[in-house]
Design an enzyme around this catalytic site. Structure first.
Site, short mmCIF file in Angstrom:
data_model
loop_
_atom_site.label_atom_id
_atom_site.label_comp_id
_atom_site.label_asym_id
_atom_site.label_seq_id
_atom_site.Cartn_x
_atom_site.Cartn_y
_atom_site.Cartn_z
N ARG A 36 0.84 -1.21 0.00
CA ARG A 36 0.00 0.00 0.00
C ARG A 36 0.87 1.25 0.00
NH1 ARG A 36 -2.01 3.60 -1.10
NH2 ARG A 36 -3.92 4.67 -0.46
N THR A 73 -17.20 -7.22 1.66
CA THR A 73 -17.73 -5.87 1.49
C THR A 73 -19.21 -5.93 1.15
OG1 THR A 73 -17.68 -3.92 0.05
CG2 THR A 73 -16.84 -5.95 -0.88
N SER A 104 -17.52 -3.74 -9.42
CA SER A 104 -16.19 -3.46 -9.96
C SER A 104 -15.39 -4.76 -9.95
CB SER A 104 -15.46 -2.40 -9.12
OG SER A 104 -15.05 -2.95 -7.86
N TYR A 123 -12.72 -5.14 -8.35
CA TYR A 123 -12.37 -5.33 -6.94
C TYR A 123 -13.49 -6.07 -6.21
CZ TYR A 123 -12.88 -4.13 -2.03
OH TYR A 123 -13.15 -4.20 -0.68
N HIS A 124 -14.72 -5.56 -6.34
CA HIS A 124 -15.84 -6.19 -5.64
C HIS A 124 -16.03 -7.65 -6.08
CE1 HIS A 124 -16.99 -1.87 -5.01
NE2 HIS A 124 -17.22 -2.34 -3.80
N LYS A 184 -14.06 -10.14 -4.03
CA LYS A 184 -14.66 -10.50 -2.75
C LYS A 184 -15.71 -11.61 -2.92
CE LYS A 184 -12.46 -7.42 -0.22
NZ LYS A 184 -11.55 -7.80 0.88
#
Length: 383
Positions: free
Chosen positions: A35, A144, A179, A181-182, A185
């Site tokens: 990060r 999430t 997305s 990213y989502h 998950k």
């Protein structure tokens, strides 16, 4: 309890590590420090100055006498992860160590591929490490609320009972992630569910809402312990963006109509939820899923709340500006999530009060010289 916090140098992981240590857990942080490298890549920064992880941990020991072990390495390196499990022998594994930004995953093909491979394969390695080295270890995975999307029915906690042609079955709640990213998950959830059913491990999935706030009691103990404050269009939350814009005399940028409604949670509740999950592990072969949020607001409601506080406490005349939405999403929709399981375990919510917003805005004003204006609105387009 011996507990690993993977991603323990990050926005959620760092205060969680300190909180669990303060509560008497034997904590080890696992982090590859990527990060910090991404800040360099994006020419971005935390609004609050962040000390090196070794300095942070040393200061914590100096102040409290409590030791946090540190393992620097990547979950995608299975040899490294194996050594961590054999050395530390964790009873619980808190997994924050994923690329957590939806905009970052949508920059281009390379960032989408990195996000998917880093997140999904890293989590798969963790599942195999638990199976191989400590089948009793409890995986506490951060999911999430964005996995669910915006269904036109209530969002149950993880599972949905369906009746079809006279027969009933319970399934994982259908997902409509927004997305790449989502999507990771969702893939994680399916992999965990398969491993739980096949190998009999124990796991908890915490579908977390948007986290607001910056510091906890522990991170306020010394400037060296201060937590991250991301404000840019890639990693900053909508709350932080609105606060920075108002403090800088810029209009608050509401995407589209602003009716997008999301679940929210205070960082102080995030760390408590991890503790509650650790203290209430499932039985072997059981997969618990909680919706980890405490309240919900639309984007426009959030902007209005920030505006009210700015005028009331700082004499700032904030403005709300609707702009073209870079995301592909419904801008007006039904949203109602069930949030009972963590409350039943003892969670007492810290809600989004004027005082909370005021504290964040004061932090933003105190560190205004660190703002990089070009980064506030640098989100990529989903299209």
């Amino acid at each position: 309890m011996k507990i690993i916090v993977a991603g323990g140098d990050g926005f959620c992981g760092w205060p969680t590590s300190l909180y669990l240590s303060n509560q008497g857990f034997d904590v080890a942080i696992v982090d590859n420090l990527v990060r910090r490298e991404i800040d360099e890549e994006l020419n971005s920064n935390s609004l609050t100055p962040i000390a090196p992880i070794e300095e942070r941990i040393a200061k914590w020991k100096e102040l409290t006498g409590k030791e946090i072990q540190l393992f620097i390495g990547d979950l995608n390196d299975y040899d490294f992860l194996s050594e961590v499990f054999k050395t530390f022998e964790p009873e619980a594994f808190v997994h924050f160590a994923e690329q957590r930004s939806a905009p970052y995953s949508m920059i281009d093909r390379e960032h989408a591929v990195y996000t998917q491979s880093n997140n999904v394969l890293g989590n798969l390695n963790v599942l195999y490490a638990i199976k191989e080295f400590n089948p009793d270890c409890h995986l506490i995975k951060l999911g999430t609320m964005g996995e669910y999307g915006t269904p036109n029915i209530d969002i149950e906690e993880g599972y949905l009972e369906v009746e079809h042609k006279g027969r009933k079955e319970t399934f994982l709640y259908p997902k409509s992630p927004g997305s790449f990213y989502h999507l990771t998950k969702v893939h994680d959830t399916n992999n965990i569910y398969f491993a739980v059913r096949s190998w009999g491990i124990r796991a908890t999935d915490l579908n977390q809402g948007v986290v607001y706030g910056v510091n906890t009691k522990e991170t306020k103990m010394d400037p060296v312990l201060v937590n991250r404050f991301d404000y840019d269009g890639i990693y900053g939350t909508v709350m932080n963006r609105f606060i920075i814009q108002t403090a800088s005399g810029l209009p608050m940028s509401v995407y589209g109509k602003g009716g997008q409604t999301r679940g929210f949670i205070n960082i102080e509740d995030t760390v408590r939820c991890i503790e509650l999950a650790a203290q209430n592990p499932p039985e072997r072969g059981d997969f618990k899923i909680y919706n980890q949020m405490t309240e919900q607001f639309s984007v426009l409601e959030l902007a209005e709340k920030v505006n009210e506080v700015a005028k009331k406490y700082f004499g700032l005349d904030g403005k709300i500006e609707h702009m073209e939405n870079p995301r592909v999403e419904k801008e007006e929709h039904y949203f109602n999530a069930v949030i009972t399981k963590l409350k039943d375990l003892g969670l007492e919510a810290h809600l989004l009060t004027d005082e909370v917003i005021k504290d964040i805005m004061e932090l933003a004003i105190d560190n205004a010289d660190r703002v990089k204006p070009n980064n506030v609105m640098n989100s990529p387009s989903w299209r």
